[in-house]
Enzyme design. Structure first.
Site, short mmCIF file in Angstrom:
data_model
loop_
_atom_site.label_atom_id
_atom_site.label_comp_id
_atom_site.label_asym_id
_atom_site.label_seq_id
_atom_site.Cartn_x
_atom_site.Cartn_y
_atom_site.Cartn_z
N ASN A 1 35.79 7.59 52.36
CA ASN A 1 35.89 7.14 50.96
C ASN A 1 37.32 6.89 50.33
OD1 ASN A 1 34.56 5.96 48.46
ND2 ASN A 1 34.42 8.29 47.76
N GLU B 1 35.79 3.62 55.97
CA GLU B 1 36.41 3.35 54.77
C GLU B 1 37.72 3.99 54.55
OE1 GLU B 1 34.32 2.12 50.62
OE2 GLU B 1 32.97 3.51 51.90
N ASP C 1 28.91 5.10 59.36
CA ASP C 1 28.16 4.71 58.14
C ASP C 1 27.43 3.46 58.19
OD1 ASP C 1 27.01 4.15 55.52
OD2 ASP C 1 29.05 4.33 54.51
N ASN D 1 24.76 2.58 56.40
CA ASN D 1 24.48 2.00 55.05
C ASN D 1 22.84 1.54 55.04
OD1 ASN D 1 25.97 2.12 52.65
ND2 ASN D 1 27.58 1.10 53.81
N HIS E 1 30.50 11.19 51.05
CA HIS E 1 29.81 11.55 52.53
C HIS E 1 30.32 12.86 52.76
CE1 HIS E 1 28.33 7.27 53.19
NE2 HIS E 1 29.36 7.02 52.52
#
Length: 258
Positions: free
Chosen positions: A10, A36, A148, A150, A250
């Site tokens: 993040n 990310e 990730d 999603n 996360h």
């Protein structure tokens, strides 16, 4: 016995200041897939400098869109080969896929779009899924793609599934895509090791009391194929003890492979 971990940081610069560096110094993981990063190669190296000075090797796929995406692989030893992307024209520079070879095992870090139901963002997610799915289906050998995704695959993979039936991340077409990957020979190793019960969730919204109530989503997967899939021995979501100890929305998902 190698440990492989995956975590969406993040934003690597923010995470480094909040606890990522301390986690890297303490983890048993041999390989860490990150997603990310939201940074250039130079910015990632600067943010992770203490970890790199301590011996971690960094492979990174820089995102073309500033402040979005970016994936990397941190490893205790240098990989023998690194490949950015999976041959897609549209997504070649998106910073959403990176793979590295370690002897006869290939480890990939992936960041699938979050999407937004009924919008062009969701259309882009579906295009990415279609190209990535075809690439992964053609892969052979010992291979794990972690990251990730999603997508919450089943009702057991998110707390409030009834309220998200029409939400990106739990749409029928997305969930069917995970079915297709499993049918193509991939194993969701965390689910294999935790066959009963809900979760373990790996993402919680910063809004409300989602973390405190464990109202989360399981969207960070290790999908493995070949002999590697049978060697997964233990899996844990490294959930922070308290809300204020989080350094990302996360938590790292760590698997021990024999």
């Amino acid at each position: 016995m190698p440990y492989i971990s995956t975590v969406n940081v993040n934003g690597v610069r923010a995470a480094a200041g909040k606890g990522l560096l301390a986690w890297l110094a303490a983890t048993e993981a041999d390989i860490v897939c990150v997603q990310e990063t939201r940074a250039t190669d130079e910015q990632v190296r600067a943010a992770l400098a203490p970890a790199l000075d301590a011996g971690w090797q960094l492979s990174h796929a820089e995102p073309e869109s500033k402040g979005r995406a970016g994936v990397g692989i941190l490893s205790r030893r240098a990989p023998s080969a690194v490949r950015v992307g999976f041959g897609s024209g549209e997504f070649a520079a998106a910073g959403r896929y990176l793979e590295a070879d370690f002897d006869d095992v290939t480890v990939a870090s992936v960041y699938v779009h979050s999407g937004d139901a009924g919008t062009v963002r969701q259309d882009e997610k579906y295009r990415f899924m279609a190209e990535l799915g075809a690439y992964l289906a053609a892969r052979t050998g010992d291979f794990v793609v972690a990251g990730d995704w999603n997508i919450a695959h089943t009702e057991r993979d998110l707390k409030n599934w009834k309220g998200n039936l029409k939400s990106a991340g739990f749409l029928p077409q997305e969930r069917a895509w995970i079915d297709e990957l499993l049918a193509a020979g991939y194993v969701d190793v965390v689910r294999q090791l935790h066959p009963a019960g809900d979760g373990p969730y790996s993402w919680w919204s910063y809004r409300g009391r989602a973390f405190d109530n464990d109202s989360g989503w399981r969207i960070d997967y290790h999908l493995a194929r070949g002999e590697l899939a049978t060697r997964a021995k233990d899996a844990v979501v490294e959930r922070a003890a308290t809300y204020d100890q989080r350094w990302s929305d996360h938590a790292p998902v760590t698997v021990q492979y024999r």
